[in-house]
Design a protein around this motif. Sequence first.
Motif, short mmCIF file in Angstrom:
data_model
loop_
_atom_site.label_atom_id
_atom_site.label_comp_id
_atom_site.label_asym_id
_atom_site.label_seq_id
_atom_site.Cartn_x
_atom_site.Cartn_y
_atom_site.Cartn_z
N ASP A 84 0.43 -0.80 14.63
CA ASP A 84 -0.53 -1.47 13.75
C ASP A 84 0.01 -1.71 12.35
OD1 ASP A 84 -0.58 1.07 12.62
OD2 ASP A 84 -2.70 1.45 13.05
N GLY A 85 1.29 -1.38 12.11
CA GLY A 85 1.90 -1.63 10.82
C GLY A 85 1.84 -0.47 9.84
N ARG A 86 1.17 0.62 10.22
CA ARG A 86 1.19 1.78 9.33
C ARG A 86 2.59 2.39 9.39
NH1 ARG A 86 -2.33 6.00 11.30
NH2 ARG A 86 -2.09 4.95 13.30
N GLY A 87 3.10 2.74 8.22
CA GLY A 87 4.43 3.31 8.16
C GLY A 87 4.45 4.60 7.38
N CYS A 97 3.63 6.96 2.60
CA CYS A 97 2.83 6.13 3.51
C CYS A 97 2.85 4.71 2.97
CB CYS A 97 1.38 6.62 3.56
SG CYS A 97 1.20 8.35 4.02
N PHE A 98 2.79 3.74 3.87
CA PHE A 98 2.80 2.34 3.48
C PHE A 98 2.30 1.52 4.66
CE2 PHE A 98 6.85 3.25 5.43
CZ PHE A 98 7.11 2.14 6.24
N THR A 99 2.16 0.24 4.47
CA THR A 99 1.90 -0.68 5.58
C THR A 99 2.96 -1.78 5.54
OG1 THR A 99 0.35 -2.00 4.26
CG2 THR A 99 -0.59 -0.26 5.65
N THR A 100 3.23 -2.35 6.71
CA THR A 100 4.18 -3.46 6.79
C THR A 100 3.66 -4.50 7.78
OG1 THR A 100 6.48 -4.10 7.20
CG2 THR A 100 5.60 -2.36 8.61
N ASN A 117 0.81 -1.22 0.00
CA ASN A 117 0.00 0.00 0.00
C ASN A 117 0.84 1.27 0.00
OD1 ASN A 117 -2.37 -1.64 0.27
ND2 ASN A 117 -1.83 -1.87 2.43
N PHE A 118 1.89 1.27 -0.78
CA PHE A 118 2.81 2.41 -0.85
C PHE A 118 2.20 3.55 -1.66
CE2 PHE A 118 6.17 4.76 -3.04
CZ PHE A 118 6.97 5.14 -1.99
N GLU A 119 2.27 4.75 -1.12
CA GLU A 119 1.96 5.96 -1.88
C GLU A 119 2.86 7.07 -1.38
OE1 GLU A 119 -1.93 7.93 -1.07
OE2 GLU A 119 -2.30 6.21 0.22
N ALA A 120 3.32 7.90 -2.32
CA ALA A 120 4.27 8.94 -1.95
C ALA A 120 4.14 10.14 -2.87
CB ALA A 120 5.69 8.40 -2.00
N ILE A 121 4.64 11.26 -2.36
CA ILE A 121 4.72 12.49 -3.14
C ILE A 121 6.11 13.08 -2.96
CG2 ILE A 121 2.26 13.05 -3.10
CD1 ILE A 121 2.85 14.98 -0.74
N GLY A 168 -2.44 19.09 2.92
CA GLY A 168 -3.67 18.52 3.45
C GLY A 168 -4.30 17.46 2.57
N TRP A 169 -4.13 17.58 1.27
CA TRP A 169 -4.74 16.61 0.36
C TRP A 169 -4.03 15.26 0.38
CZ3 TRP A 169 -1.21 15.11 -3.24
CH2 TRP A 169 -0.20 16.01 -3.56
N PHE A 170 -2.80 15.20 0.91
CA PHE A 170 -2.10 13.92 1.04
C PHE A 170 -2.44 13.38 2.43
CE2 PHE A 170 1.83 11.26 1.50
CZ PHE A 170 1.59 10.43 0.43
N ASP A 171 -3.67 12.90 2.55
CA ASP A 171 -4.27 12.66 3.86
C ASP A 171 -3.79 11.41 4.59
OD1 ASP A 171 -5.60 10.96 2.16
OD2 ASP A 171 -7.59 11.73 2.62
N CYS A 172 -2.97 10.57 3.98
CA CYS A 172 -2.44 9.41 4.70
C CYS A 172 -1.31 9.81 5.64
CB CYS A 172 -1.97 8.32 3.74
SG CYS A 172 -0.49 8.74 2.79
#
Length: 149
Positions: free
Chosen positions: A117-120, A49-52, A33-37, A76-80
């Motif tokens: 919880d694994g959120r990174g 942001c990602f999960t592990t 679930n990787f997303e980046a700017i 603000g729009w990069f809400d993760c």
Amino acid sequence: VYAFYEPVEASGDADVQMTLLASNQPEVILYENFEAIDAESSPIRYRACFTTTMSQPLLTETYKPYDKAVPNVAPGWFDCFNADEIGAALRSGEALAFLGTENIHYGIDRVVAVMPDGRGFAWHQINPCGETVFDGDPAPAGCPPQPEG
């Protein structure tokens, strides 16, 4: 706010790395679930942001911790990526910070933080070498050579 940032295209296999205690070299961790700017206007605009599924105890035994991690506010729009939430979790010890890649750009480290919880989350942070050199002073002992120009 939108104009400066571009989405980072995920490679799918090397987007999240942390520096090993044993070798002091970055290696890829398990992630989804990787997303980046990012933006070319500044080396500290990167946010991800990602999960592990890797546990905090395993991460702590394997990867180099990062002292004084302070996440930068994301648009603000990069809400993760909520820098206030991440920062509070780091201060309380709930989240743990690790060195992703040292000097990913001269004087800038990539920092990775992981919640129970694994959120990174990952961001770029000015390191002590960068703080000194960017202020116009010579690099302190132990810093890599400054790039030309």
